[in-house]
Write a protein that holds these residues in place. Sequence first.
Motif, PDB file in Angstrom:
ATOM      1  N   GLU A  26       0.813  -1.218   0.000  1.00  0.00           N
ATOM      2  CA  GLU A  26       0.000   0.000   0.000  1.00  0.00           C
ATOM      3  C   GLU A  26       0.848   1.270   0.000  1.00  0.00           C
ATOM      4  O   GLU A  26       0.492   2.269  -0.637  1.00  0.00           O
ATOM      5  CB  GLU A  26      -0.918  -0.008   1.225  1.00  0.00           C
ATOM      6  CG  GLU A  26      -2.026  -1.059   1.166  1.00  0.00           C
ATOM      7  CD  GLU A  26      -2.721  -1.233   2.497  1.00  0.00           C
ATOM      8  OE1 GLU A  26      -2.346  -0.511   3.454  1.00  0.00           O
ATOM      9  OE2 GLU A  26      -3.626  -2.087   2.600  1.00  0.00           O
ATOM     10  N   ILE A  27       1.970   1.237   0.733  1.00  0.00           N
ATOM     11  CA  ILE A  27       2.805   2.442   0.814  1.00  0.00           C
ATOM     12  C   ILE A  27       3.877   2.484  -0.273  1.00  0.00           C
ATOM     13  O   ILE A  27       4.691   3.415  -0.318  1.00  0.00           O
ATOM     14  CB  ILE A  27       3.458   2.569   2.207  1.00  0.00           C
ATOM     15  CG1 ILE A  27       4.441   1.420   2.467  1.00  0.00           C
ATOM     16  CG2 ILE A  27       2.399   2.648   3.293  1.00  0.00           C
ATOM     17  CD1 ILE A  27       5.192   1.556   3.790  1.00  0.00           C
ATOM     18  N   GLY A  28       3.879   1.475  -1.149  1.00  0.00           N
ATOM     19  CA  GLY A  28       4.810   1.469  -2.270  1.00  0.00           C
ATOM     20  C   GLY A  28       6.217   1.034  -1.924  1.00  0.00           C
ATOM     21  O   GLY A  28       7.137   1.220  -2.725  1.00  0.00           O
ATOM     22  N   LEU A  29       6.400   0.433  -0.758  1.00  0.00           N
ATOM     23  CA  LEU A  29       7.739   0.006  -0.351  1.00  0.00           C
ATOM     24  C   LEU A  29       8.171  -1.262  -1.082  1.00  0.00           C
ATOM     25  O   LEU A  29       9.266  -1.345  -1.630  1.00  0.00           O
ATOM     26  CB  LEU A  29       7.777  -0.218   1.163  1.00  0.00           C
ATOM     27  CG  LEU A  29       9.148  -0.442   1.792  1.00  0.00           C
ATOM     28  CD1 LEU A  29      10.084   0.720   1.495  1.00  0.00           C
ATOM     29  CD2 LEU A  29       9.012  -0.635   3.308  1.00  0.00           C
ATOM     30  N   VAL A  30       7.294  -2.265  -1.098  1.00  0.00           N
ATOM     31  CA  VAL A  30       7.531  -3.497  -1.860  1.00  0.00           C
ATOM     32  C   VAL A  30       6.212  -3.900  -2.498  1.00  0.00           C
ATOM     33  O   VAL A  30       5.301  -4.359  -1.811  1.00  0.00           O
ATOM     34  CB  VAL A  30       8.040  -4.658  -0.982  1.00  0.00           C
ATOM     35  CG1 VAL A  30       8.348  -5.872  -1.858  1.00  0.00           C
ATOM     36  CG2 VAL A  30       9.262  -4.254  -0.188  1.00  0.00           C
ATOM     37  N   ARG A  31       6.105  -3.735  -3.798  1.00  0.00           N
ATOM     38  CA  ARG A  31       4.866  -4.067  -4.508  1.00  0.00           C
ATOM     39  C   ARG A  31       5.085  -5.319  -5.353  1.00  0.00           C
ATOM     40  O   ARG A  31       5.959  -5.337  -6.221  1.00  0.00           O
ATOM     41  CB  ARG A  31       4.432  -2.912  -5.404  1.00  0.00           C
ATOM     42  CG  ARG A  31       3.826  -1.764  -4.621  1.00  0.00           C
ATOM     43  CD  ARG A  31       3.380  -0.628  -5.508  1.00  0.00           C
ATOM     44  NE  ARG A  31       2.587   0.331  -4.781  1.00  0.00           N
ATOM     45  CZ  ARG A  31       2.426   1.598  -5.136  1.00  0.00           C
ATOM     46  NH1 ARG A  31       3.038   2.049  -6.223  1.00  0.00           N
ATOM     47  NH2 ARG A  31       1.674   2.408  -4.416  1.00  0.00           N
ATOM     48  N   PRO A  32       4.314  -6.390  -5.108  1.00  0.00           N
ATOM     49  CA  PRO A  32       4.453  -7.598  -5.939  1.00  0.00           C
ATOM     50  C   PRO A  32       4.109  -7.274  -7.390  1.00  0.00           C
ATOM     51  O   PRO A  32       3.043  -6.731  -7.681  1.00  0.00           O
ATOM     52  CB  PRO A  32       3.458  -8.571  -5.302  1.00  0.00           C
ATOM     53  CG  PRO A  32       2.504  -7.726  -4.521  1.00  0.00           C
ATOM     54  CD  PRO A  32       3.270  -6.530  -4.079  1.00  0.00           C
ATOM     55  N   SER A  33       5.013  -7.593  -8.305  1.00  0.00           N
ATOM     56  CA  SER A  33       4.845  -7.181  -9.702  1.00  0.00           C
ATOM     57  C   SER A  33       4.470  -8.321 -10.640  1.00  0.00           C
ATOM     58  O   SER A  33       4.215  -8.089 -11.827  1.00  0.00           O
ATOM     59  CB  SER A  33       6.154  -6.547 -10.196  1.00  0.00           C
ATOM     60  OG  SER A  33       7.222  -7.476 -10.091  1.00  0.00           O
ATOM     61  N   ALA A  34       4.453  -9.565 -10.120  1.00  0.00           N
ATOM     62  CA  ALA A  34       4.133 -10.717 -10.972  1.00  0.00           C
ATOM     63  C   ALA A  34       2.664 -11.104 -10.808  1.00  0.00           C
ATOM     64  O   ALA A  34       1.936 -10.526 -10.004  1.00  0.00           O
ATOM     65  CB  ALA A  34       5.036 -11.896 -10.610  1.00  0.00           C
ATOM     66  N   ARG A  35       2.229 -12.052 -11.612  1.00  0.00           N
ATOM     67  CA  ARG A  35       0.860 -12.570 -11.535  1.00  0.00           C
ATOM     68  C   ARG A  35       0.884 -14.098 -11.563  1.00  0.00           C
ATOM     69  O   ARG A  35       1.697 -14.705 -12.263  1.00  0.00           O
ATOM     70  CB  ARG A  35       0.035 -12.069 -12.728  1.00  0.00           C
ATOM     71  CG  ARG A  35      -0.225 -10.572 -12.728  1.00  0.00           C
ATOM     72  CD  ARG A  35      -1.320 -10.188 -11.761  1.00  0.00           C
ATOM     73  NE  ARG A  35      -1.523  -8.737 -11.715  1.00  0.00           N
ATOM     74  CZ  ARG A  35      -2.450  -8.134 -10.995  1.00  0.00           C
ATOM     75  NH1 ARG A  35      -3.266  -8.864 -10.247  1.00  0.00           N
ATOM     76  NH2 ARG A  35      -2.562  -6.827 -10.991  1.00  0.00           N
ATOM     77  N   THR A  36       0.001 -14.680 -10.759  1.00  0.00           N
ATOM     78  CA  THR A  36      -0.146 -16.141 -10.811  1.00  0.00           C
ATOM     79  C   THR A  36      -0.957 -16.512 -12.044  1.00  0.00           C
ATOM     80  O   THR A  36      -1.518 -15.647 -12.739  1.00  0.00           O
ATOM     81  CB  THR A  36      -0.863 -16.659  -9.555  1.00  0.00           C
ATOM     82  OG1 THR A  36      -2.209 -16.172  -9.564  1.00  0.00           O
ATOM     83  CG2 THR A  36      -0.163 -16.180  -8.283  1.00  0.00           C
ATOM     84  N   ALA A  37      -1.052 -17.816 -12.307  1.00  0.00           N
ATOM     85  CA  ALA A  37      -1.842 -18.288 -13.449  1.00  0.00           C
ATOM     86  C   ALA A  37      -3.292 -17.876 -13.309  1.00  0.00           C
ATOM     87  O   ALA A  37      -4.004 -17.678 -14.304  1.00  0.00           O
ATOM     88  CB  ALA A  37      -1.720 -19.803 -13.573  1.00  0.00           C
TER      89      ALA A  37
END
Length: 371
Positions: A26-37
């Motif tokens: 939410e605060i932009g510190l670590v944003r997951p960038s991948a997607r699961t199937a």
Amino acid sequence: MEDHWTVGRVAELAGVSVRTLHHYDEIGLVRPSARTAAGYRAYSAGDVERLREVLAYRRLGFGLREVAELVGDPSTDAVAHLRRLRGLLLERRDRADAMVAAIDGELEARAEGLLVTPEEQLEMLGARLYDAIGGAYPATRRTEPRIAARIWDALGDARTVLNVGAGTGSYEPADRDVTAVEPSAVMRGQRPAGSARCVAAAAESLPFEDQSFDVAMAVSTVHHWGDPIVGLREMRRVARRVVVLTFDTDEPGWQDRFWLTRDYLPEFATVLAEFPSLAGMADAIGARAEPVAIPWDCADGLFEAYWRRPGAYLEDHVRRAMSVWTRVGPEAEQRAVRSLSDDLGSGRWAERNSDLADLDAADLGLRLLIA
């Protein structure tokens, strides 16, 4: 190896809650960038690497704002982060080992009925002060460009520069031939690769011939010297010009210039009780004094740096890079932090210091001596 990891799996591996990961997202510190199937957000290998760095700095006591600055630095890659983390951990381990050894020695002496002198009791907090605070320097004690410009302008056309009490190398000009002097092994060990050669010595006894350098400089270090006047005269001896950034305690009521010392930490006056007057230091080397204002967003985390950002003083690792807190002791520190926290929460600090809101810089006693 997996191409991506779910939030739940990453939380399990890292030993944190899913809620913590969601907050970092939410605060932009670590944003997951991948997607699961199935289309759900997931962590890539790069995301996991960044998270590892975030969690490591957090567990070393850094606040979220400072962690964001550290991991967001485009000039620092994963290897650099690992080396920095390793250095911080080793310094913490060495400091703990040294304190345990000192405690064991005192316990043994007391058990044998031996007298432990005040000098022996205070050795690791006095003579080893920079060793105790040095580990926090990489995160908060950076070169402030606007202050650096004043210092470098005062160097004039000097080609050879001696930096006395050099620490980790802040404010060393890259376009000159610099020799550094630093007594603390912890500080010397944190100097970046490729920085100027550093000599282990004290300001009061510089191992150089007379007039060996065009200029000798000292930045925010004189107050740590055993005998500032002797150190300044040594700088004058080995160099044709002297440039020193220091602190002015001559002005009547100087303790009230800064709200932190005025309202929360009166013990600061005791810390500088035996510090030479600005006039005395100037006379010792034949210098003139110029005021140096501190910008509101000062990058160098010196004691007065956060005068318009009071919440920073609540961060433990910010205070650890300031020698004042070590000198006043934990009781005064805890009282000051607790009182400031209360006033920030209630709005009293903002009421008392409303005049600071529109200032871009403040004169809080920093002075540049030029001889």
